[in-house]
Design an enzyme around this catalytic site. Structure first.
Site, PDB file in Angstrom:
ATOM      1  N   LYS A   1     -45.559 -44.046  32.057  1.00 42.99           N
ATOM      2  CA  LYS A   1     -44.808 -45.326  32.122  1.00 42.99           C
ATOM      3  C   LYS A   1     -45.383 -46.251  33.191  1.00 42.99           C
ATOM      4  CE  LYS A   1     -40.773 -43.476  33.155  1.00 42.99           C
ATOM      5  NZ  LYS A   1     -41.051 -42.029  33.122  1.00 42.99           N
TER       6      LYS A   1
ATOM      7  N   ARG B   1     -36.378 -32.308  36.580  1.00 40.67           N
ATOM      8  CA  ARG B   1     -36.540 -33.671  36.066  1.00 40.67           C
ATOM      9  C   ARG B   1     -36.586 -33.670  34.540  1.00 40.67           C
ATOM     10  NH1 ARG B   1     -41.734 -35.690  39.057  1.00 40.67           N
ATOM     11  NH2 ARG B   1     -41.460 -37.645  37.939  1.00 40.67           N
TER      12      ARG B   1
ATOM     13  N   ARG C   1     -50.021 -33.170  39.884  1.00 46.20           N
ATOM     14  CA  ARG C   1     -50.668 -34.485  39.890  1.00 46.20           C
ATOM     15  C   ARG C   1     -50.640 -35.036  41.324  1.00 46.20           C
ATOM     16  NH1 ARG C   1     -46.592 -39.005  37.109  1.00 46.20           N
ATOM     17  NH2 ARG C   1     -44.998 -38.805  38.716  1.00 46.20           N
TER      18      ARG C   1
ATOM     19  N   ARG D   1     -31.938 -45.185  32.684  1.00 45.77           N
ATOM     20  CA  ARG D   1     -32.210 -43.772  32.430  1.00 45.77           C
ATOM     21  C   ARG D   1     -30.980 -43.075  31.860  1.00 45.77           C
ATOM     22  NH1 ARG D   1     -36.591 -43.348  36.555  1.00 45.77           N
ATOM     23  NH2 ARG D   1     -37.639 -41.369  36.279  1.00 45.77           N
TER      24      ARG D   1
ATOM     25  N   ARG E   1     -46.297 -35.683  45.414  1.00 40.53           N
ATOM     26  CA  ARG E   1     -44.916 -36.136  45.579  1.00 40.53           C
ATOM     27  C   ARG E   1     -43.996 -34.927  45.620  1.00 40.53           C
ATOM     28  NH1 ARG E   1     -43.870 -40.851  41.180  1.00 40.53           N
ATOM     29  NH2 ARG E   1     -42.045 -39.578  40.774  1.00 40.53           N
TER      30      ARG E   1
HETATM   31  P1  AMP Z   1     -39.840 -42.341  38.850  1.00 40.94           P
HETATM   32  O1  AMP Z   1     -40.845 -42.826  39.837  1.00 40.94           O
HETATM   33  O2  AMP Z   1     -39.446 -43.394  37.855  1.00 40.94           O
HETATM   34  O3  AMP Z   1     -40.240 -41.031  38.209  1.00 40.94           O
HETATM   35  O4  AMP Z   1     -38.485 -42.061  39.673  1.00 40.94           O
HETATM   36  C1  AMP Z   1     -38.476 -41.116  40.714  1.00 40.94           C
HETATM   37  C2  AMP Z   1     -37.056 -40.637  40.955  1.00 40.94           C
HETATM   38  O5  AMP Z   1     -36.228 -41.749  41.368  1.00 40.94           O
HETATM   39  C3  AMP Z   1     -36.342 -40.066  39.743  1.00 40.94           C
HETATM   40  O6  AMP Z   1     -36.684 -38.710  39.498  1.00 40.94           O
HETATM   41  C4  AMP Z   1     -34.871 -40.227  40.178  1.00 40.94           C
HETATM   42  O7  AMP Z   1     -34.520 -39.268  41.142  1.00 40.94           O
HETATM   43  C5  AMP Z   1     -34.900 -41.592  40.846  1.00 40.94           C
HETATM   44  N1  AMP Z   1     -34.644 -42.678  39.881  1.00 40.94           N
HETATM   45  C6  AMP Z   1     -35.514 -43.671  39.531  1.00 40.94           C
HETATM   46  N2  AMP Z   1     -34.952 -44.491  38.626  1.00 40.94           N
HETATM   47  C7  AMP Z   1     -33.700 -44.007  38.400  1.00 40.94           C
HETATM   48  C8  AMP Z   1     -32.640 -44.391  37.547  1.00 40.94           C
HETATM   49  N3  AMP Z   1     -32.746 -45.454  36.721  1.00 40.94           N
HETATM   50  N4  AMP Z   1     -31.499 -43.659  37.572  1.00 40.94           N
HETATM   51  C9  AMP Z   1     -31.369 -42.597  38.392  1.00 40.94           C
HETATM   52  N5  AMP Z   1     -32.336 -42.170  39.217  1.00 40.94           N
HETATM   53  C10 AMP Z   1     -33.505 -42.858  39.230  1.00 40.94           C
END
Ligand code: AMP
Length: 210
Positions: free
Chosen positions: A13, A165, A127, A88, A154
């Site tokens: 994404k 996740r 990664r 999400r 990370r």
């Molecule tokens: P990402 O970088 O998009 O994979 O987001 C990293 C982490 O941020 C996710 O695993 C969640 O813990 C949190 N997060 C990001 N966006 C959301 C969302 N829309 N709703 C809930 N948690 C979020």
């Protein structure tokens, strides 16, 4: 142009949204990046979000909706945006519809990146991420090819968090596929890390009609 790009963690994404941002000159709104910025700055929101993110869970809907409400009110998103990582959950999607209605906006395209779940674990676990620009690279890469920074893993790319996740994604985010079935284009994010171009060509085509 208002675009939404979504899919499982590790589907690409961020990479695709970045390319759409450059191609259409619209801001890339990534809730994960916003949250990581809050964590790095040590804000109250960051302190609350950090353990949830590290464990692979979701930050509560009301907090996320507040973040997006603020972000959409900033001037740069008036010309459009590519949203990545939000919504999400179904309540987030419903709240976003309300916010877009208030602003007199709607999504022109919703692009779903379709990747086999079995492919995600090896992609995510191991990664490497650039601490400066958050771009991700295949396992084993030591330095960022763009700025030379030492890449890090990370916290939420560690195996236990990855498992969580994916579970949370299947439970809470997959139902969005039905929610967006009407305006949704599906494109495949499957395949190797590089080249990015195949998925990119498809994402770009998915948005061509806008
Ligand atoms: P990402 O970088 O998009 O994979 O987001 C990293 C982490 O941020 C996710 O695993 C969640 O813990 C949190 N997060 C990001 N966006 C959301 C969302 N829309 N709703 C809930 N948690 C979020």
């Amino acid at each position: 142009m208002n675009l939404l790009i979504y899919g499982p963690p590790g589907s690409g994404k961020g990479t695709q949204a970045e390319l759409l941002h450059q191609s259409f000159d619209i801001p890339h709104i990534a809730t994960g990046d916003i949250l990581r910025g809050e964590v790095a700055a040590g804000t109250p929101l960051g302190l609350q979000a950090q353990p949830i993110m590290a464990a692979g869970g979701y930050v509560p809907d009301d907090i996320m909706i507040g973040i997006i409400r603020n972000r959409l009110q900033q001037g740069d998103s008036q010309k459009g945006f590519v949203m990545d990582g939000f919504p999400r959950t179904i309540p987030q999607a419903e709240a976003l519809d309300g916010l877009l209605d208030e602003l007199g906006r709607r999504f022109d395209r919703v692009v779903y990146l379709n990747v086999d779940i079995a492919e995600l674990v090896p992609r995510l676990a191991g990664r490497m991420t650039c601490p400066i620009d958050q771009k991700t690279y295949p396992p084993g890469t030591a330095k960022c090819p763009l700025d030379g920074a030492k890449l890090i893993q990370r916290e939420d790319d560690k195996p236990e968090a990855v498992k969580k996740r994916i579970e949370v994604y299947l439970d809470k985010t997959l139902p969005l596929l039905d929610y967006y079935r009407g305006p949704c284009s599906t494109t495949t994010g499957a395949g190797a890390w590089f080249p990015r171009s195949t998925a990119w060509a498809q994402s770009r085509r998915s948005t061509n009609a806008c």
